[in-house]
Design a protein around this motif. Structure first.
Motif, PDB file in Angstrom:
ATOM      1  N   VAL A  18     103.933  51.614  25.350  1.00  0.00           N
ATOM      2  CA  VAL A  18     104.638  52.253  24.852  1.00  0.00           C
ATOM      3  C   VAL A  18     106.018  51.908  25.841  1.00  0.00           C
ATOM      4  O   VAL A  18     106.776  51.447  24.952  1.00  0.00           O
ATOM      5  N   GLY A  19     106.283  52.789  26.574  1.00  0.00           N
ATOM      6  CA  GLY A  19     107.964  53.048  27.596  1.00  0.00           C
ATOM      7  C   GLY A  19     107.783  52.024  28.120  1.00  0.00           C
ATOM      8  O   GLY A  19     106.930  50.620  28.472  1.00  0.00           O
ATOM      9  N   THR A  20     109.063  51.150  28.719  1.00  0.00           N
ATOM     10  CA  THR A  20     109.054  50.957  29.649  1.00  0.00           C
ATOM     11  C   THR A  20     109.234  50.993  31.139  1.00  0.00           C
ATOM     12  O   THR A  20     108.010  50.293  31.666  1.00  0.00           O
ATOM     13  N   GLY A  21     109.231  52.429  31.775  1.00  0.00           N
ATOM     14  CA  GLY A  21     109.362  53.188  33.182  1.00  0.00           C
ATOM     15  C   GLY A  21     107.603  53.363  32.950  1.00  0.00           C
ATOM     16  O   GLY A  21     107.398  53.304  32.140  1.00  0.00           O
ATOM     17  N   ARG A  22     107.195  53.071  33.687  1.00  0.00           N
ATOM     18  CA  ARG A  22     106.258  54.120  34.563  1.00  0.00           C
ATOM     19  C   ARG A  22     105.833  54.355  35.668  1.00  0.00           C
ATOM     20  O   ARG A  22     106.455  54.187  36.389  1.00  0.00           O
ATOM     21  N   ARG A  23     105.548  55.535  35.912  1.00  0.00           N
ATOM     22  CA  ARG A  23     105.283  56.321  36.913  1.00  0.00           C
ATOM     23  C   ARG A  23     103.869  55.735  37.503  1.00  0.00           C
ATOM     24  O   ARG A  23     103.200  54.892  37.125  1.00  0.00           O
ATOM     25  N   PHE A  24     103.887  56.143  39.428  1.00  0.00           N
ATOM     26  CA  PHE A  24     102.609  55.791  40.045  1.00  0.00           C
ATOM     27  C   PHE A  24     101.784  56.828  40.160  1.00  0.00           C
ATOM     28  O   PHE A  24     101.221  57.470  40.842  1.00  0.00           O
ATOM     29  N   LYS A  25     100.947  56.942  38.595  1.00  0.00           N
ATOM     30  CA  LYS A  25     100.302  58.094  38.261  1.00  0.00           C
ATOM     31  C   LYS A  25      98.073  57.731  38.838  1.00  0.00           C
ATOM     32  O   LYS A  25      97.788  58.352  39.465  1.00  0.00           O
TER      33      LYS A  25
END
Lengths: 504, 504
Positions: free
Chosen positions: B367-374
């Motif tokens: 859904v989003g643009t940004g994302r974390r290094f999960k």
């Protein structure tokens, strides 16, 4: 997990994944690893220089059956992961909008992880819900938002704020609230008549959110802007577009106005746009993801003039308020419209406080059910630094951008493409020769490629009004004046080499 | 941020929000704070006992102007926050599904926060994208998923996995992919004809995701299940419902089958349901949020039989694979359908690797643009513990649930409402007297209220097939047999008191 007196599996009795002393030991080791990384961060190339697929060949095809030591894993992070990292925290990162961080947010995030409370409703962790309400009101106060956006100004059915993961979700949930409110009146079969509005500078996530919500792609208006108006959305053109849609039998639904666009930090004029939108019953959302944070300083607050007339506002503290990812603050005036569209009432989540209507259940303000205790980060930032230091931080970034702007103005080979408003400088090399615009674009592409290939700084580009330009975004938390000075020297060196070559 | 040689703001030159030595000091303090909290976690009431609004009166209305000390903030966390926490990590937490954690995931999360890399596309942090691809393939291997769900089995347009925040998002993005694929053929104006299918046991987030996607609420089928079939969805009834919809001129779109429902861990039979769905070109998603993790053990893997015939599968390691929130793994066979529906191409994100089609840009899978290094969290879990210990962990929880099941069976005042399949026991008090079902429900409500008011354990309830029951969910990471034994004793004490009172 413990020993298994009645177990048919006798192995595995000693596997304790959260032994507090082992936790203490490894977490202390990781703190030192990270502090050391921050200390030497300038020694790495900012933009990762690896090739696609680099990691696949370094790692095994399957996970290990048996445990590996923490020391070995830490070594592999140095050896295999860090070369593939683009170092967003480097003081030489001037790309996109930097993602800002702080010690306070880091320890706040540790605490959020520690509790691992799944605050879907109030009872599942009252502190998680109530601290978020307090912190969102605090931030609203700092931004001088009207009381109608605050919990303290109304009640659970009135105004208030919520932390979303990203702007995409903030836009999506408000769009759904607006959509369902309208479809309740005109009928669900009219979904194909709904029209939404942004400018050609609105973030791409707006279009994506509209598509997710089932808005016909033909009804997503991307209203053209021009360099003359600083790429901001014109209220008079907006009115004409809306009038044409109404005349065509369509139904205007939602406007996304931007305070600080991604390409050039253009500001759509909230006040006159809201007047037009309100004439047509359009839901107005203000996306102030980046520049909204600046509005905690009185000298920038005017960019939010007219905010009392809109329905919702979002800004992302991870962009400029030191919070780490991901943290997008959304305020709405009428939270009941969100709740009507997004609430769920499964039996297994029913409880007395929720049914009393005395509490907020944040699951009904967002896409997902589960949610983390993110307000801890913001609370720690606000208390550890105070409003005064956060204002200083904004001003310091803006001043460094002003300094860079000064360098550009003084070098006749460069030009500013749009006026600087916040901490982003949009510029390009333009040797003012007889060369055509394609050639100038090509020069700038080559300059950017050369700059980034050095690994010493990282810049990105955009195209607005047909002009290819370079973006110098000040804001990395560790950035100091000396980094801006060194970056400018590197850019000049690139220009020297490039122009010399092109003259040969 | 640094000193400002050309600044008109002379204050604030010394505000350094990420000084590595200050970071080191505070982060070490926080590690000890958290390790101490984990050590004494049993001393707190599991379910917070505060009243709505408790925090508002304790905190100021506005944030401080000037900094406050870290020591003062830590004290306030003890004093103001911890009383409002429902302690999800307590070994006495048996509510909902517990949210599992581990030292490896905690330090992995610290590292994710540390880098703060915003991996929207490959270039923005190659390691973030590539490690996620590797780890998702590793997990797919552990689950014995067919190659068609793996990156190593295809290419960037084929199968592969992605980490979402929550199941809600996993359902939403696959639903959008299915929707747009179908609307491309039948026309966007047919959106009101699309029908989606789940059972009356499907998680409430499914209905919510369907509404978000613009599916007419009248076309969301919640197919009834019965206690006789263990609350699993019947393939023959499913076929009849689909046939009726087709006959009515509607267009079947999407089936959400559940492996391990939230109320009772019922399992929908994937293989025969997929056969029906495939006859009608319906996208099949399997939501295995909780029970999917068990399928890393050969003795549970059969619950995924037929998975080769479905389009997508999600499971949440935060529920049973020790990962902390929030982490939902989604695999798809045809990632190009996700990308077609969700991709964005703003100029400011364009780059050579993305245009080469040699890399995955995960922003187009979410859904989003940004994302974390999960993926760091999962990587650390898999390497620190190995597959063998994770299997032991699952089996240990299941064995503790079996033990509790045994206690219930031996006490004639209690009964199991549905057979136990994983680590959840669904039971109720039923003194087998002449009392009616309303009275039995009331007894169980009172029992639950009494248990939770002690603060010593936390249980939740559900209603299935008209029966009110209590859920005893084993799985909190720190839970050992002695906690299950003590919980049973407390429940028995409650029953003693309650039945004695009701006889008086």
């Amino acid at each position: 997990m413990g020993s298994l007196i009645n177990s048919d599996v006798t192995e595995g009795c000693d596997f304790k994944p959260l032994d507090p002393e082992e936790f203490r030991k490894q977490a202390h080791q990781m703190v030192d690893f990270i502090a050391d990384y921050y200390q030497k961060i300038e020694s790495y190339p900012v933009l990762s220089q690896v090739q696609p697929g680099y990691l696949h060949s370094r790692l095994p095809e399957t996970p290990p059956d048996e445990p590996e030591s923490f020391e070995k894993i830490l070594k592999d992070i140095e050896k295999d992961i860090i070369p593939g990292i683009t170092h967003w925290l480097s003081p030489n990162f001037f790309a996109f909008f930097p993602a800002t961080v702080s010690t306070a947010a880091f320890v706040g995030e540790m605490l959020c992880t520690c509790f691992n409370s799944v605050g879907f409703n109030w009872l599942a962790s009252p502190a998680a819900t109530e601290l978020e309400m307090v912190v969102m009101d605090w931030l609203a106060n700092m931004l001088k938002l009207p009381q109608t956006f605050m919990f303290s100004g109304g009640g659970t059915a009135g105004g208030g704020g919520v932390i979303q993961n990203t702007t995409s979700e903030a836009v999506l949930v408000t769009l759904i609230a607006a959509r369902d409110q309208l479809l309740d009146v005109i009928g669900v079969e009219s979904i194909c008549k709904l029209v939404v509005y942004g400018s050609d500078q609105t973030h791409s996530t707006f279009t994506k959110a509209c598509k997710l919500a089932g808005i016909d792609a033909c009804n997503i208006r991307s209203i053209p802007t021009t360099i003359e108006s600083g790429f901001s959305l014109s209220p008079s053109i907006f009115r004409k577009v809306v009038e044409a849609d109404v005349a065509a039998g369509l139904v205007p639904l939602y406007l996304c106005a931007t305070v600080g666009t991604t390409s050039t930090t253009a500001v759509d004029p909230v006040d006159p746009l809201a007047k037009v939108a309100n004439d047509y019953g359009i839901w107005i959302h203000v996306d102030a993801a980046y520049a909204g944070s600046a509005c905690i300083c009185p000298e920038f607050r005017h960019y939010l003039n007219g905010i009392d007339q809109v329905h919702s506002l979002s800004l992302s503290p991870h962009k400029w308020l030191l919070s780490y990812l991901d943290c997008c603050c959304l305020w709405v005036k009428d939270s009941s419209s969100l709740v009507r569209a997004l609430n769920t009432q499964p039996e297994y989540l029913r409880n007395k406080p929720s049914e009393s209507n005395e509490v907020v259940d944040y699951k009904d303000w967002q896409v997902g059910t589960g949610r983390r205790f993110k307000s801890l980060r913001l609370w720690l930032i606000l208390r550890s630094y105070g409003v005064v230091n956060l204002q200083r931080h904004i001003r310091s970034d803006v001043n460094m951008a002003k300094m860079f702007e000064g360098f550009i103005r003084l070098d006749p080979r460069f030009e500013l493409v749009v006026p600087r408003q916040f901490s982003l400088v949009c510029f390009r090399i333009n040797p003012k020769s007889h060369y055509g615009s394609n050639y100038i674009d090509m020069l700038n592409r080559k300059l950017l490629e050369w700059i980034n290939s050095t690994g010493r700084i990282y810049l990105t580009h955009t195209i607005v009004g047909g002009v290819y330009l370079l973006r110098f975004a000040v804001g990395a938390t560790l950035c100091e004046e000396r980094h801006v000075v060194a970056a400018w020297k590197l850019i000049k060196d690139g220009a020297d080499a490039l122009l010399k070559r092109s003259e040969e």
